[in-house]
Design an enzyme around this catalytic site. Structure first.
Site, short mmCIF file in Angstrom:
data_model
loop_
_atom_site.label_atom_id
_atom_site.label_comp_id
_atom_site.label_asym_id
_atom_site.label_seq_id
_atom_site.Cartn_x
_atom_site.Cartn_y
_atom_site.Cartn_z
N CYS A 121 -8.72 -26.13 13.85
CA CYS A 121 -9.94 -26.90 14.05
C CYS A 121 -9.68 -28.40 14.07
CB CYS A 121 -10.97 -26.55 12.97
SG CYS A 121 -11.68 -24.90 13.16
N ASP A 156 0.86 -1.17 0.00
CA ASP A 156 0.00 0.00 0.00
C ASP A 156 0.90 1.23 0.00
OD1 ASP A 156 -2.09 1.71 0.17
OD2 ASP A 156 -2.89 0.95 2.06
N HIS A 213 -7.08 -19.47 12.20
CA HIS A 213 -8.40 -19.92 11.77
C HIS A 213 -9.10 -18.87 10.90
CE1 HIS A 213 -12.49 -21.49 11.78
NE2 HIS A 213 -12.86 -20.25 12.04
N ASP A 250 -8.54 -6.67 0.49
CA ASP A 250 -7.69 -6.79 1.67
C ASP A 250 -8.43 -6.19 2.85
OD1 ASP A 250 -6.12 -4.16 2.90
OD2 ASP A 250 -7.00 -3.82 0.93
N CYS A 276 -14.67 -26.89 9.19
CA CYS A 276 -13.40 -26.25 8.81
C CYS A 276 -12.26 -27.26 8.83
CB CYS A 276 -13.10 -25.10 9.78
SG CYS A 276 -11.54 -24.25 9.44
N CYS A 278 -8.96 -26.26 8.85
CA CYS A 278 -7.72 -25.58 9.21
C CYS A 278 -6.98 -26.35 10.30
CB CYS A 278 -8.00 -24.15 9.66
SG CYS A 278 -8.58 -23.96 11.36
#
Length: 376
Positions: A314, A89, A340, A271, A309, A311
């Protein structure tokens, strides 16, 4: 550099080719403001959760550790260990939101650092030089982000100045990319559309900047106080005037529902600090809605944060355990929660891409928004 593979309405499935490999769009850019994800995630963690892009900030890295030091150390990719696309940015938003005693002039902005109060000047050429030193894949043009709603006349003057600054950014980027000691001689430049919440200013501004034939175009200055309906209206007004063959980036957005609404209106890149910031305060995104880990009902809950989930968090930990870590103020709580939430966002983008490919995005979008806005 950018190819639209399939469309469903205004929603686009595409591929952005960069010197750091291809990015499948729509995509979420994971915010690593100071070259790190707040909450203790490394570049290698991002790789493991399916992230495609890291976003770093010019303003913060210019102040600390210094962009020249980063260049001496090989640029952001080598500095962080992240090998895929990095977008920086320009620092414009931070100058206007964090800097003290700022003074805007045609040449740029004079301001005091929010860290130590020292006097700093940042203009289009300075922003480009800093981003060239950082050697990001994509550099953002230096712009002025006004508060919403801004007075019409000021919004017009600001948008016009942003166009003039963009022309200077382009010239300086071309010069920098031609130098022998530039780390990334193929650094891309995205321009930023401004104009507050006024449709006519936004369209006028977009028509001006599209003529510069940049590598991509962003819609900036939204999600800064205006209601969601106003943001959606502006996107819909601007989108028909954005080049079809260039990526479109909605800056600083947003909630999962906002992302779905943005994709529906033709946006390719997003974003936001929301997934990591919310996670650090115990607010978790799940396939069934949003949950607050501090709710007493989770004290002995043996289920994962989200039973749907995949991930790493999890797969290994219960809600009760992560809640305990927050209550005990253990740093691990932040790492697990942020992991997560970022996984959730990146998987959401993958599902969006899959449904556009299948031609089922419209139904998926409507069904998903209804669920994601729920509080569990």
């Amino acid at each position: 550099m950018f190819k639209v593979i399939k469309k469903e309405g205004a929603a686009r499935l595409g591929t952005l080719e960069t010197v750091r490999g291809a990015v499948e769009t729509p995509a979420f850019m994971n915010v690593a403001t100071c070259a790190a994800i707040k909450g203790g995630l490394s570049a290698f963690d991002l790789e493991n959760i399916g992230a495609q892009v890291m976003l770093c900030n010019t303003y913060h890295l210019h102040l600390r550790p210094g962009d020249e030091l980063v260049k001496d150390l090989g640029g952001l990719h080598k500095f962080t260990g992240w090998e895929k696309m990095i977008l920086t940015d320009s620092g414009g938003f931070q100058v206007f939101s964090l800097a003290k005693l700022r003074k805007i002039k045609e040449e740029g902005v004079y301001f005091n650092s929010h860290i130590d109060g020292r006097h700093i000047f940042m203009g289009p050429e300075e922003s480009m030089r800093v981003q060239s030193n950082l050697a990001s894949t994509v550099a953002m043009a230096f712009d002025e982000c006004v508060e919403n709603p801004a007075p019409y006349e000021y919004a017009k003057k600001s948008a016009d100045r942003t166009v003039r600054w963009l022309c200077r950014c382009k010239d300086e980027m071309e010069r920098l990319n031609s130098l022998h000691d530039t780390l990334n001689k193929k650094q891309m430049l995205f321009g930023i559309n401004q104009g507050s919440v006024y449709d006519d200013l936004r369209v006028e501004n977009m028509l001006k900047i599209r003529g510069l034939d940049l590598d991509g175009y962003a819609i900036g200055g939204l999600a800064v106080g205006e209601p969601p309906e106003a943001m959606y209206r502006v996107i819909s007004a601007v989108e028909p005037h954005m080049p079809e063959d260039k990526p479109r980036y909605l800056m600083g957005v947003g909630t999962p529902a906002d992302i779905l609404e943005g994709v529906k209106r033709g946006v390719d890149l997003f974003d936001c600090v929301m997934p990591s910031r919310n996670a650090r305060h115990g607010y978790i995104f799940t396939s069934a809605g949003k949950l607050n880990l501090f709710n007493n009902k989770y004290e002995s809950d043996e289920k994962p944060l989200d039973e749907n989930c995949g991930c790493p968090v999890c797969k290994s930990h219960s809600i009760a355990y992560i809640r305990h870590l927050f209550k005990a103020k253990e740093v691990l709580a932040l790492r697990l929660a942020v992991t997560h939430n970022l996984y959730f966002y990146n998987i959401l983008m993958r599902e969006i891409r899959e449904h556009i490919l299948l031609g089922s995005f419209g139904k998926y979008c409507n069904d998903k928004i209804a669920v994601l806005n729920k509080r569990i």
